[in-house]
Design a protein around this motif. Sequence first.
Motif, short mmCIF file in Angstrom:
data_model
loop_
_atom_site.label_atom_id
_atom_site.label_comp_id
_atom_site.label_asym_id
_atom_site.label_seq_id
_atom_site.Cartn_x
_atom_site.Cartn_y
_atom_site.Cartn_z
N VAL A 23 71.49 15.01 70.98
CA VAL A 23 70.53 15.34 69.92
C VAL A 23 69.72 14.10 69.52
N THR A 24 70.37 12.95 69.43
CA THR A 24 69.66 11.72 69.06
C THR A 24 68.63 11.36 70.13
N GLY A 25 69.04 11.34 71.39
CA GLY A 25 68.11 11.02 72.47
C GLY A 25 66.96 12.00 72.54
N ARG A 26 67.29 13.27 72.45
CA ARG A 26 66.26 14.31 72.53
C ARG A 26 65.31 14.22 71.33
N SER A 54 65.85 0.66 75.24
CA SER A 54 66.49 -0.02 74.11
C SER A 54 66.36 0.81 72.84
N LYS A 55 65.22 1.42 72.66
CA LYS A 55 65.01 2.26 71.48
C LYS A 55 66.01 3.41 71.45
N ILE A 56 66.15 4.10 72.56
CA ILE A 56 67.10 5.22 72.61
C ILE A 56 68.54 4.71 72.47
N LEU A 57 68.85 3.60 73.11
CA LEU A 57 70.20 3.03 73.05
C LEU A 57 70.59 2.70 71.61
N THR A 61 70.79 5.81 69.31
CA THR A 61 72.01 6.57 69.60
C THR A 61 73.23 5.87 69.04
N THR A 62 73.32 4.57 69.22
CA THR A 62 74.47 3.81 68.74
C THR A 62 74.60 3.92 67.23
N PHE A 63 73.55 3.61 66.51
CA PHE A 63 73.65 3.54 65.05
C PHE A 63 73.69 4.92 64.39
N ILE A 64 72.93 5.87 64.89
CA ILE A 64 72.96 7.21 64.29
C ILE A 64 74.32 7.86 64.48
N THR A 65 74.94 7.65 65.63
CA THR A 65 76.28 8.21 65.84
C THR A 65 77.28 7.57 64.88
N PHE A 66 77.20 6.26 64.68
CA PHE A 66 78.08 5.63 63.69
C PHE A 66 77.83 6.18 62.28
N GLY A 93 75.06 -3.92 79.65
CA GLY A 93 74.01 -4.03 80.66
C GLY A 93 72.66 -4.39 80.05
N THR A 94 72.35 -3.79 78.93
CA THR A 94 71.07 -4.06 78.27
C THR A 94 71.00 -5.48 77.75
#
Length: 179
Positions: free
Chosen positions: A69-72, A111-114, A117-122, A154-155
Amino acid sequence: MKRTMTLLNNDRTFYHYQLLKKVRFVRAFSTCYLLLAAISLLAAIYMSGVIGIAYVVTSWIVIGWVHYVTGRSVFVIDRYSYKGRWTWRWRMPWIGFLPQEQQFISHRYWSKILWHTTFITFIVIGILSPWLPMGLTLQLVFWHLWLMVPRIFGTLSALAEGKNGLVKLNESDLSVYKA
């Protein structure tokens, strides 16, 4: 480590990409990473019994859904067409909703999606945590980190090559190219 890759499509258009950095994930990494997942599963079973398995399955479903959902949502907000470019991948180290193996994505957009996704999931886990059992909350945090660490590593490893490149997730590496 400068290579040139030429892609040819049906319109006879040539694309020249210069490899800037390749971050490899060796088989030993994948083996250790899967061992860590097995240890987490065993710890969940030890701490919560059979309910621990339910916590793990629930965590995978919730984390997968939030990542998707975050990525989309980022795609929709930016009016970026992801269909045919992003898919569910299930091979180590790339598990989740990610670009297809043959797909290039700009480093800035990746990077934007990464980070979203990381912070919104937290944030979602933090909001839900008062109403969830501690075991489930810990599983959510663990599996979110477990899925994100290879992407973040990796990023960050490729960050020295600049933010203007193109990122490609191959089977066992993250490659950064200059267009």
